[in-house]
Design an enzyme around this catalytic site. Structure first.
Site, PDB file in Angstrom:
ATOM      1  N   SER A 350       0.766  -1.001  -0.012  1.00 28.95           N
ATOM      2  CA  SER A 350       0.157  -0.063  -0.149  1.00 28.95           C
ATOM      3  C   SER A 350       1.050   1.256  -0.043  1.00 28.95           C
ATOM      4  CB  SER A 350      -0.963  -0.088   1.188  1.00 28.95           C
ATOM      5  OG  SER A 350      -1.959   0.712   0.899  1.00 28.95           O
ATOM      6  N   ASP A 361       8.890   5.100 -11.168  1.00 34.46           N
ATOM      7  CA  ASP A 361       8.389   5.675 -12.418  1.00 34.46           C
ATOM      8  C   ASP A 361       9.334   6.763 -12.676  1.00 34.46           C
ATOM      9  OD1 ASP A 361       6.484   4.106 -12.542  1.00 34.46           O
ATOM     10  OD2 ASP A 361       5.194   5.252 -12.167  1.00 34.46           O
ATOM     11  N   LYS A 375      -1.246  -4.160  -2.994  1.00 35.26           N
ATOM     12  CA  LYS A 375      -2.299  -3.637  -2.657  1.00 35.26           C
ATOM     13  C   LYS A 375      -2.655  -2.222  -3.236  1.00 35.26           C
ATOM     14  CE  LYS A 375      -5.326  -2.362   1.593  1.00 35.26           C
ATOM     15  NZ  LYS A 375      -5.309  -0.873   1.272  1.00 35.26           N
TER      16      LYS A 375
END
Length: 453
Positions: A350, A361, A375
């Site tokens: 999470s 990224d 998650k």
């Protein structure tokens, strides 16, 4: 993702630091017909009133959620009439279902040995509304459980001092980290232990926040835990103490590589993290390693603030609800311009995945370790104004490049397994530093990047 009040949570299956229903039990004298009939009437009336109250709370919550200026609304009156309507066209219950409900209540009134607990019945109605969502993370918190959540968010509580998580498939409550020098650590609770019971309360399958509430308690009190340790079941008594959660620990490693371990994303974490990064940079760190292994998640707002400190201007993460409404979190231009690495494993979940995903990224860090938990959904913990609260999933989140990792996880840039030999771990299940192949790989990456410049 938690801010007390209207809280967004990003926890794996749920996490240790937060923290019901019941079923109606009845008992009336089967020889007292007047009492029997009164009990049945009361049961039906209470059920109707409780259901109405529960739905009115949901109406208020829906009015509270505003997306792109549009209120998500529902007609509470229509729902109420459809639930308990007096004709076939308006009721969601069939005649057979209503007959069965009435029959069950009559059996309870006539034969149940135990007195009916109306408070438990009311909690059960609230819980049933959340359980009907087919949402593994939906739960109603009574006053005790909600208090435990607020305590957990603050970073201080009275308990045994260990991080636990829960597998949503098996329901097992598993230890991922006993804090060093905590009561759990001193009692021999180890990484990987499964906690089956707290005193005589079965924890398996229970909402994790509620399960944790049974392990917490007054300072100096004891809780008897039934655990599976090294494949064998045993019981151990643990004395509860005040626990100040050390969510961030840091040190300067050899060759001026800064190491920051993050065990949760709580209210206290943002300042602890900022201090750690600033201190290491001031001491001449040539690169930073962030360790979020076995970190089950935490506050959405906190992880966003931490990423803002590290990353340049742009999108950090965004969420989308079922209506397609998007909420984007962004970073300013200030950032850390050092080689960085993030270590993850299968228990990194999470908020940890938001952290690692954004760093990946942006190509700001090498992600090292094994695939994370996966998650990618957001829960909201909402206070009901009476000391209770509810939690359910409100959105999916996406990494800056638009990837939802729910059920998939984040793939590391460099996959590195840990050794499986027993000698690599101490008695509490902690990996000995000299055997930490993942940390070694992260340090090697920092050194390689430094040599390139």
């Amino acid at each position: 993702m938690d801010n007390n009040g209207y809280n967004n949570t990003a926890n794996q299956g749920n996490s240790y630091s937060y923290g019901y229903g019941g079923t109606p039990q009845g008992g009336y004298n089967m020889n007292d017909n007047k009492k029997k009939e009164g009990g049945f009437a009361k049961g039906v009336a209470v059920g109707i009133v409780c259901s109405l109250l529960a739905f009115c709370v949901i109406i208020l919550v829906n009015q509270f959620f505003k997306k792109d200026g549009n209120n998500i609304s529902n007609n509470g009156g229509d729902f109420f009439s459809s639930l308990f309507g007096n004709n076939d066209d308006s009721s969601i219950f069939t005649d057979e279902q209503m007959s069965k409900i009435n029959l069950i209540q009559q059996y309870i009134d006539i034969y149940s040995y135990y007195e009916q607990d109306n408070d438990k019945f009311i909690d059960g109605v609230y819980s049933a509304l959340l359980q009907s969502l087919n949402d593994n993370y939906a739960v109603y918190y009574n006053e005790d459980a909600y208090t435990q959540i607020l305590e957990g968010n603050s970073g201080e509580y009275y308990g045994i001092g260990c991080v636990v998580t829960q597998n949503v498939q098996t329901g097992y409550v598993t230890v991922v980290q006993p804090y060093k020098n905590s009561p759990a650590y001193e009692a021999g609770i180890a990484v990987g232990d499964i906690i089956l019971k707290a005193d005589d309360i079965e924890l398996t399958g229970m909402d994790l926040n509620e399960a944790v509430s049974y392990m917490k308690g007054g300072e100096g009190t004891e809780v008897t835990l039934t655990v599976i340790h090294e494949g064998k079941e045993k019981t151990v008594k643990v004395e509860r103490r005040k626990i100040e959660v050390p969510t961030v620990e840091y040190e300067m490693l050899e060759d001026n590589v800064g190491y920051v371990q993050i065990t949760g994303f709580e209210e206290v974490t943002e300042s602890q993290f900022s201090d750690a990064v600033d201190s290491l940079i001031a001491d001449g760190a040539k690169g930073l390693v962030f360790d979020v292994r076995s970190n089950p998640g935490g506050s959405y707002d906190v992880v966003v603030a931490m990423l803002d400190k590290l990353l340049p201007e742009g999108t950090l993460v965004y969420t989308e609800d079922k209506y397609g409404n998007r909420q984007t979190e962004t970073s300013d231009a200030a950032c850390v311009e050092l080689p960085m690495a993030v270590i993850i494993n299968g228990d990194s979940a999470s908020a940890s995945e938001i952290f690692a995903g954004a760093m990946q990224d942006y190509d700001a860090a090498e992600i090292i370790g094994t695939t994370s938990y996966g998650k990618g959904i957001v829960q909201s913990v909402i206070p009901m104004g009476d000391g209770t609260g509810i939690k359910f999933t409100i959105a999916s989140y996406f990494t800056p490049k638009g990837v939802c990792i729910h059920g998939i996880g984040i793939e590391p840039d460099k996959k590195v397994e840990l050794p499986k030999e027993d000698e690599a771990y101490d008695d509490n299940g902690y990996l000995k530093k000299e055997y930490d192949t993942q940390l070694d790989a992260a340090i090697k990456y920092i050194n390689e990047q430094t040599n390139l410049h």
